[in-house]
Design a protein around this motif. Structure first.
Motif, PDB file in Angstrom:
ATOM      1  N   THR A  49       0.824  -1.204   0.000  1.00  0.00           N
ATOM      2  CA  THR A  49       0.000   0.000   0.000  1.00  0.00           C
ATOM      3  C   THR A  49       0.865   1.264   0.000  1.00  0.00           C
ATOM      4  O   THR A  49       2.059   1.220   0.319  1.00  0.00           O
ATOM      5  N   PRO A  50       0.286   2.427  -0.372  1.00  0.00           N
ATOM      6  CA  PRO A  50       1.092   3.645  -0.506  1.00  0.00           C
ATOM      7  C   PRO A  50       1.871   4.037   0.750  1.00  0.00           C
ATOM      8  O   PRO A  50       2.959   4.616   0.651  1.00  0.00           O
ATOM      9  N   ASN A  51       1.336   3.715   1.941  1.00  0.00           N
ATOM     10  CA  ASN A  51       2.031   4.090   3.173  1.00  0.00           C
ATOM     11  C   ASN A  51       3.346   3.333   3.369  1.00  0.00           C
ATOM     12  O   ASN A  51       4.169   3.714   4.201  1.00  0.00           O
ATOM     13  N   THR A  52       3.547   2.266   2.607  1.00  0.00           N
ATOM     14  CA  THR A  52       4.788   1.486   2.756  1.00  0.00           C
ATOM     15  C   THR A  52       5.969   2.117   2.037  1.00  0.00           C
ATOM     16  O   THR A  52       7.111   1.734   2.276  1.00  0.00           O
ATOM     17  N   ARG A  53       5.708   3.079   1.171  1.00  0.00           N
ATOM     18  CA  ARG A  53       6.796   3.637   0.360  1.00  0.00           C
ATOM     19  C   ARG A  53       7.878   4.267   1.231  1.00  0.00           C
ATOM     20  O   ARG A  53       7.602   5.022   2.148  1.00  0.00           O
ATOM     21  N   ASN A  54       9.104   3.934   0.881  1.00  0.00           N
ATOM     22  CA  ASN A  54      10.275   4.467   1.573  1.00  0.00           C
ATOM     23  C   ASN A  54      11.348   4.716   0.527  1.00  0.00           C
ATOM     24  O   ASN A  54      11.141   4.444  -0.666  1.00  0.00           O
ATOM     25  N   GLN A  55      12.495   5.209   0.950  1.00  0.00           N
ATOM     26  CA  GLN A  55      13.510   5.612  -0.011  1.00  0.00           C
ATOM     27  C   GLN A  55      14.904   5.228   0.458  1.00  0.00           C
ATOM     28  O   GLN A  55      15.097   4.743   1.568  1.00  0.00           O
ATOM     29  N   HIS A  56      15.866   5.466  -0.434  1.00  0.00           N
ATOM     30  CA  HIS A  56      17.267   5.248  -0.104  1.00  0.00           C
ATOM     31  C   HIS A  56      17.657   6.099   1.099  1.00  0.00           C
ATOM     32  O   HIS A  56      17.325   7.282   1.178  1.00  0.00           O
ATOM     33  N   ASP A  57      18.326   5.491   2.051  1.00  0.00           N
ATOM     34  CA  ASP A  57      18.808   6.133   3.273  1.00  0.00           C
ATOM     35  C   ASP A  57      17.678   6.437   4.253  1.00  0.00           C
ATOM     36  O   ASP A  57      17.883   7.136   5.242  1.00  0.00           O
ATOM     37  N   GLY A  58      16.490   5.889   3.990  1.00  0.00           N
ATOM     38  CA  GLY A  58      15.359   6.144   4.871  1.00  0.00           C
ATOM     39  C   GLY A  58      15.365   5.236   6.093  1.00  0.00           C
ATOM     40  O   GLY A  58      15.987   4.170   6.112  1.00  0.00           O
ATOM     41  N   ALA A  59      14.651   5.676   7.126  1.00  0.00           N
ATOM     42  CA  ALA A  59      14.524   4.900   8.357  1.00  0.00           C
ATOM     43  C   ALA A  59      13.338   3.952   8.254  1.00  0.00           C
ATOM     44  O   ALA A  59      12.311   4.273   7.666  1.00  0.00           O
ATOM     45  N   VAL A  60      13.497   2.771   8.845  1.00  0.00           N
ATOM     46  CA  VAL A  60      12.435   1.777   8.911  1.00  0.00           C
ATOM     47  C   VAL A  60      12.198   1.451  10.384  1.00  0.00           C
ATOM     48  O   VAL A  60      13.106   1.012  11.090  1.00  0.00           O
ATOM     49  N   VAL A 195      16.399  -8.355  11.653  1.00  0.00           N
ATOM     50  CA  VAL A 195      17.222  -7.183  11.938  1.00  0.00           C
ATOM     51  C   VAL A 195      16.670  -6.477  13.167  1.00  0.00           C
ATOM     52  O   VAL A 195      15.506  -6.664  13.544  1.00  0.00           O
ATOM     53  N   GLN A 196      17.533  -5.636  13.763  1.00  0.00           N
ATOM     54  CA  GLN A 196      17.210  -4.982  15.030  1.00  0.00           C
ATOM     55  C   GLN A 196      17.444  -3.473  14.924  1.00  0.00           C
ATOM     56  O   GLN A 196      18.173  -3.009  14.048  1.00  0.00           O
ATOM     57  N   PRO A 197      16.829  -2.698  15.821  1.00  0.00           N
ATOM     58  CA  PRO A 197      17.113  -1.257  15.852  1.00  0.00           C
ATOM     59  C   PRO A 197      18.614  -1.011  15.948  1.00  0.00           C
ATOM     60  O   PRO A 197      19.323  -1.696  16.692  1.00  0.00           O
ATOM     61  N   GLY A 198      19.085  -0.056  15.171  1.00  0.00           N
ATOM     62  CA  GLY A 198      20.509   0.245  15.113  1.00  0.00           C
ATOM     63  C   GLY A 198      21.211  -0.396  13.940  1.00  0.00           C
ATOM     64  O   GLY A 198      22.332  -0.007  13.592  1.00  0.00           O
ATOM     65  N   ASP A 199      20.583  -1.379  13.301  1.00  0.00           N
ATOM     66  CA  ASP A 199      21.198  -2.048  12.151  1.00  0.00           C
ATOM     67  C   ASP A 199      21.123  -1.179  10.906  1.00  0.00           C
ATOM     68  O   ASP A 199      20.136  -0.467  10.675  1.00  0.00           O
ATOM     69  N   GLY A 207      24.884  -3.783 -11.219  1.00  0.00           N
ATOM     70  CA  GLY A 207      24.511  -2.798 -12.214  1.00  0.00           C
ATOM     71  C   GLY A 207      23.479  -1.783 -11.775  1.00  0.00           C
ATOM     72  O   GLY A 207      23.241  -0.796 -12.478  1.00  0.00           O
ATOM     73  N   LEU A 208      22.871  -2.005 -10.596  1.00  0.00           N
ATOM     74  CA  LEU A 208      21.807  -1.102 -10.138  1.00  0.00           C
ATOM     75  C   LEU A 208      22.206  -0.276  -8.922  1.00  0.00           C
ATOM     76  O   LEU A 208      21.450   0.608  -8.513  1.00  0.00           O
ATOM     77  N   GLY A 209      23.353  -0.570  -8.324  1.00  0.00           N
ATOM     78  CA  GLY A 209      23.815   0.213  -7.187  1.00  0.00           C
ATOM     79  C   GLY A 209      23.507  -0.422  -5.853  1.00  0.00           C
ATOM     80  O   GLY A 209      23.383  -1.644  -5.729  1.00  0.00           O
ATOM     81  N   ARG A 210      23.354   0.420  -4.843  1.00  0.00           N
ATOM     82  CA  ARG A 210      23.134  -0.039  -3.465  1.00  0.00           C
ATOM     83  C   ARG A 210      22.036   0.789  -2.815  1.00  0.00           C
ATOM     84  O   ARG A 210      22.058   2.020  -2.850  1.00  0.00           O
ATOM     85  N   LEU A 211      21.069   0.102  -2.220  1.00  0.00           N
ATOM     86  CA  LEU A 211      19.966   0.728  -1.481  1.00  0.00           C
ATOM     87  C   LEU A 211      20.237   0.547   0.006  1.00  0.00           C
ATOM     88  O   LEU A 211      20.450  -0.576   0.469  1.00  0.00           O
ATOM     89  N   THR A 212      20.219   1.646   0.752  1.00  0.00           N
ATOM     90  CA  THR A 212      20.522   1.620   2.184  1.00  0.00           C
ATOM     91  C   THR A 212      19.315   2.050   3.002  1.00  0.00           C
ATOM     92  O   THR A 212      18.631   3.015   2.651  1.00  0.00           O
ATOM     93  N   ASN A 213      19.092   1.327   4.101  1.00  0.00           N
ATOM     94  CA  ASN A 213      18.068   1.731   5.068  1.00  0.00           C
ATOM     95  C   ASN A 213      18.577   1.511   6.482  1.00  0.00           C
ATOM     96  O   ASN A 213      19.467   0.693   6.705  1.00  0.00           O
ATOM     97  N   HIS A 214      17.989   2.247   7.419  1.00  0.00           N
ATOM     98  CA  HIS A 214      18.427   2.220   8.811  1.00  0.00           C
ATOM     99  C   HIS A 214      17.254   1.780   9.687  1.00  0.00           C
ATOM    100  O   HIS A 214      16.169   2.372   9.624  1.00  0.00           O
ATOM    101  N   ILE A 215      17.471   0.756  10.499  1.00  0.00           N
ATOM    102  CA  ILE A 215      16.423   0.235  11.367  1.00  0.00           C
ATOM    103  C   ILE A 215      16.438   1.028  12.670  1.00  0.00           C
ATOM    104  O   ILE A 215      17.487   1.175  13.315  1.00  0.00           O
ATOM    105  N   VAL A 216      15.272   1.536  13.028  1.00  0.00           N
ATOM    106  CA  VAL A 216      15.186   2.386  14.216  1.00  0.00           C
ATOM    107  C   VAL A 216      14.107   1.862  15.148  1.00  0.00           C
ATOM    108  O   VAL A 216      13.177   1.160  14.733  1.00  0.00           O
TER     109      VAL A 216
END
Length: 223
Positions: A49-60, A195-199, A207-216
């Protein structure tokens, strides 16, 4: 040349479960039991659903009292309306490819993916950019790696997908139209980890790069 993702991928997020051979084989025995009787013969779909959208370097946000699992996936962005297209012509409808992290709580049933497990805020990160289809020679020859705090914890290749990108587009467009900007999450491989908070969670696709997210922790993600 890569493009800004938000300009091209604003449509519906379609997910596909059980699209890696190893994951499917892990569950073959359970599929022979009631109420299923046999493995699925068509793609097992769900919608982010639309509320799930997140981005590169975003917090989860890590839901309190739950287990949280990242889900590395190749994401396909539709660039041309697709209705009842053949597998041979399917890739002509692709604008490009990007990386998805399809976060989820552990699931009890792959036949009925749970909204509560799949559709929490920020549970579908996309990015960092859209790589045009012309720059990806073969979407079935891409290496996918999941790293947690810099360590590779999951690795696979799209060559092991049950259904190729082209076949998925053809099968889905048999019964529903895929519009420009829709995003097809082509599945996560076996071996999901907690995964745990802080990860820090990274997904690399060749060929597509790297997607990063931070668990909080929950309170960190809220205003």
């Amino acid at each position: 040349m890569s493009r800004a993702l938000n300009d091209h991928a604003g449509g519906t997020l379609f997910g596909v479960a059980l699209n890696y051979q190893g994951l499917l084989h892990e569950h073959l025995e359970s599929f022979s039991q009631p109420p299923y009787q046999k493995p699925p013969v068509k793609p097992v779909l769900f919608i982010k659903t639309p509320n799930t959208r997140n981005q590169h370097d975003g917090a989860v946000e890590h839901p309190a009292g739950e287990r949280l699992q990242p889900g590395p996936a190749l994401a396909v962005v539709i660039g041309k309306r697709a209705s009842r297209v053949s597998e041979a012509q399917a890739l002509e409808h692709v604008a490009g490819y990007t990386i998805a992290n399809e976060f989820s709580l552990p699931e009890d049933s792959y036949y009925r993916p749970a909204v509560k497990a799949k559709c929490r805020d920020g549970f579908c990160a996309l990015g960092p950019v859209l790589v045009p289809a012309a720059e990806v020679a073969d979407p079935q020859a891409l290496t996918i790696k999941l790293l947690v705090n810099g360590q590779v914890v999951q690795e696979n290749t799209t060559a092991n997908q049950v259904r190729s990108v082209a076949r998925l587009i053809a099968e889905l467009s048999e019964f529903m139209t895929l519009d420009v900007g829709d995003v097809l999450l082509t599945g996560t491989p076996e071996g999901r980890v907690d995964v745990q908070p802080g990860d820090r969670v990274d997904i690399e696709i060749s060929g597509l790069g790297r997607l990063t997210n931070h668990i909080v922790a929950p309170q960190e993600a809220r205003p």
